[in-house]
Design an enzyme around this catalytic site. Structure first.
Site, PDB file in Angstrom:
ATOM      1  N   GLY A  85       0.816  -1.209   0.000  1.00  0.00           N
ATOM      2  CA  GLY A  85       0.000   0.000   0.000  1.00  0.00           C
ATOM      3  C   GLY A  85       0.845   1.252   0.000  1.00  0.00           C
ATOM      4  N   ASN A  86       0.186   2.389   0.168  1.00  0.00           N
ATOM      5  CA  ASN A  86       0.904   3.667   0.236  1.00  0.00           C
ATOM      6  C   ASN A  86       0.210   4.587   1.231  1.00  0.00           C
ATOM      7  OD1 ASN A  86      -0.974   5.594  -1.278  1.00  0.00           O
ATOM      8  ND2 ASN A  86      -0.759   3.927  -2.765  1.00  0.00           N
ATOM      9  N   ARG A  87       0.809   5.747   1.461  1.00  0.00           N
ATOM     10  CA  ARG A  87       0.374   6.605   2.560  1.00  0.00           C
ATOM     11  C   ARG A  87      -0.768   7.554   2.211  1.00  0.00           C
ATOM     12  NH1 ARG A  87       3.787   6.269   6.817  1.00  0.00           N
ATOM     13  NH2 ARG A  87       5.900   5.527   6.411  1.00  0.00           N
TER      14      ARG A  87
END
Ligand code: C5P
Length: 233
Positions: free
Chosen positions: A29-31
């Site tokens: 995932g990412n932020r």
């Protein structure tokens, strides 16, 4: 702007970071928090639009149709379906993973020694092979043809470096992706992700004029983006 300048329009917004599953409990995932995309959806609804929000971040925005998704492929399908429903504009605020794991393990990936019947020690680690995800924004542009609806808006998180400023990178990306509008924000360790404020530069294809916004609330940034989009409708 307080008027109903999006009344009668259908706009599609994507928001949040995609999650690319490895197994039933893990993902890449990412932020991205999804907050800017959700602010875009809320602002469009306040200006009278029918809004479809395709998002990876669970939320409720009053007066907005929410389509929850997790992966880039799900997001692509949901955005395509919403755009096909007579969309006048599509804003790709989602942080789409460029890559996904090639294979999905239907059961939890184990440490090697756990998987073995004898339970002996083993320090080996698995290798994760990645494959490219489609560029949803670029695909929207190429399947639209020229000069027809919808207006297509991209986002770009950029950092300045020795090859050029944030704006240089934004201009290059606008040309490469072929969208009508690109919203460029400068990112760094302490900037933008999860914050309530944002600072952006809005670029338009075929125009040297830029609109600079912020530091401002994500609601104010959203209105500034719709101000530009309405000039193109
Ligand atoms: O190339 P980059 O990822 O910086 O481009 C960002 C823009 O492209 C955003 O609007 C994002 O939603 C979109 N994008 C996409 N599909 C991808 C990667 C990015 O639509 N696979």
């Amino acid at each position: 702007s307080g008027d109903q300048d999006l009344r009668g329009r259908h706009v599609v917004v994507s928001a949040g970071g995609t999650r690319e599953p490895l197994d039933p409990v893990r993902y890449l995932g990412n932020r991205s928090s999804g907050k800017q995309g959700h602010a875009l959806a809320a602002a469009a609804a306040a200006r009278g639009a029918r809004v479809t929000l395709v998002t990876t971040a669970p939320t409720e925005v009053s007066g907005v149709d929410i389509v929850p998704v997790e992966t880039a492929l799900q997001l692509r399908d949901a955005v395509r379906e919403a755009v096909a429903d007579d969309a006048d504009a599509v804003v790709m605020a989602a942080a789409v993973a460029d890559f996904r794991p090639e294979t999905y393990a239907p059961t939890k990936i184990k440490k090697t020694h756990e998987a073995r019947a004898d339970g002996g020690e083993d320090d080996s680690a698995p290798t994760i092979t990645l494959v490219r995800n489609p560029d949803i924004l670029a695909d929207l542009v190429s399947s639209r043809g020229s000069g027809t609806a919808p207006v297509i808006v991209g986002f770009a998180a950029e950092t300045g470096d020795e090859n050029g400023s944030v704006l240089d990178h934004g201009r290059a990306k606008l040309d490469r992706k072929g969208c009508d509008v690109l919203v460029v924000n400068e990112v760094g360790a302490d900037k933008t992700f999860g914050a309530d404020d944002n600072t952006v530069t809005v670029l338009r294809r075929g125009s040297d004029d830029v609109v600079e916004v912020g530091p401002a609330t994500k609601a104010a940034v959203a209105d500034a983006v719709w101000d530009v989009v309405t000039t193109l409708l």
